[in-house]
Design an enzyme around this catalytic site. Structure first.
Site, short mmCIF file in Angstrom:
data_model
loop_
_atom_site.label_atom_id
_atom_site.label_comp_id
_atom_site.label_asym_id
_atom_site.label_seq_id
_atom_site.Cartn_x
_atom_site.Cartn_y
_atom_site.Cartn_z
N CYS A 82 -34.63 5.57 -0.78
CA CYS A 82 -35.57 6.29 0.09
C CYS A 82 -35.81 5.47 1.37
O CYS A 82 -34.87 5.23 2.14
CB CYS A 82 -36.86 6.60 -0.65
SG CYS A 82 -37.88 7.84 0.19
N HIS A 187 -35.12 9.73 -4.54
CA HIS A 187 -35.63 8.82 -5.56
C HIS A 187 -34.83 9.03 -6.85
O HIS A 187 -35.14 9.96 -7.61
CB HIS A 187 -37.11 9.09 -5.82
CG HIS A 187 -38.01 8.66 -4.72
ND1 HIS A 187 -38.42 7.34 -4.56
CD2 HIS A 187 -38.57 9.36 -3.71
CE1 HIS A 187 -39.22 7.27 -3.50
NE2 HIS A 187 -39.32 8.47 -2.97
N GLU A 189 -34.99 7.41 -9.54
CA GLU A 189 -35.87 7.20 -10.70
C GLU A 189 -36.70 8.44 -11.02
O GLU A 189 -37.29 8.53 -12.10
CB GLU A 189 -36.78 6.00 -10.45
CG GLU A 189 -37.95 6.21 -9.52
CD GLU A 189 -37.63 6.17 -8.04
OE1 GLU A 189 -38.56 6.25 -7.22
OE2 GLU A 189 -36.43 6.07 -7.69
#
Length: 216
Positions: A82, A187, A189
């Site tokens: 990001c 992102h 994750e």
């Protein structure tokens, strides 16, 4: 051989979430700003949420900017997430502008969708179309959704650095790679199975690089 991935802890970004995601795919993780630990890691992750100038200021205060650049130029795999991806570039126009790490040629500019009525920041799942192969995206489908949150986008100086593009009122660069330097605008994750697959690929890149450079 499992790789040790160092996450730069400079106070900005979903650091704990990234740590847990990397652990889930089998990496040993060092979430730290300690130079010794980061220099010993097999690869580095630069996370980031917030404004470009503030992030660079914090990296410089801790000497982490020079550490990342030195290790990347020595061939250590580096992944920016990001805002962390944007920091890999030479400069940004955000909040009056600032210089970045300069590992990738190009700049960071405002996301300017057409029509301009589209909401900024761009938040949510967005399909990314892969435009070339990269070990970072090995095994992923040619068109794959990732979770994005951003108001700025990178504008690489070299088209060959682009791996994947998204679209939000026009195309934007979502994945970049040059040698062992990688960046994603989204992102991973927060991107479910495919995000974990990407982090698994990066961990594997780190492990292969560590094996190749190990002293017999």
């Amino acid at each position: 051989m499992s790789a040790t991935v160092g996450i730069l802890d400079y106070g900005m970004g979903n650091r704990r979430s990234v740590e847990k995601a990397l652990e889930r795919v089998g990496a040993r993780v060092a979430l730290t700003d300690d130079h010794e630990a980061l220099n010993a890691a097999d690869g580095l992750v630069v996370p980031g949420v917030g404004a470009f100038p503030a992030a660079m200021e914090r990296l410089r205060e801790r000497g982490l900017d020079e550490l990342v650049v030195r290790r990347a130029r020595a061939g250590t795999p580096v992944l920016g997430l990001c805002l962390g991806m944007q920091l890999l570039f030479e400069r940004s126009v955000e909040l009056g502008g600032d210089t970045g790490l300069g590992l990738l040629p190009g700049e960071v500019v405002e996301l300017a969708p057409d029509p301009p009525t589209l909401k900024i920041p761009h938040i949510g799942w967005n399909d990314v179309t892969l435009v070339r192969e990269s070990p970072l995206t090995d095994g992923l489908p040619e068109r794959v959704a990732f979770y994005h949150v951003h108001s700025f986008v990178v504008r690489p100086a070299e088209a060959s650095d682009v791996v994947g593009r998204g679209d939000y009122g026009g195309p934007f660069v979502s994945i970049v790679a040059r040698d062992q330097v990688y960046g994603v605008q989204f992102h991973p994750e927060k991107s479910s199975t495919h995000g974990l697959a990407l982090l698994s690929n990066f961990t594997a890149i780190c492990a292969r690089t560590a094996r190749a450079t190990a002293v017999p």
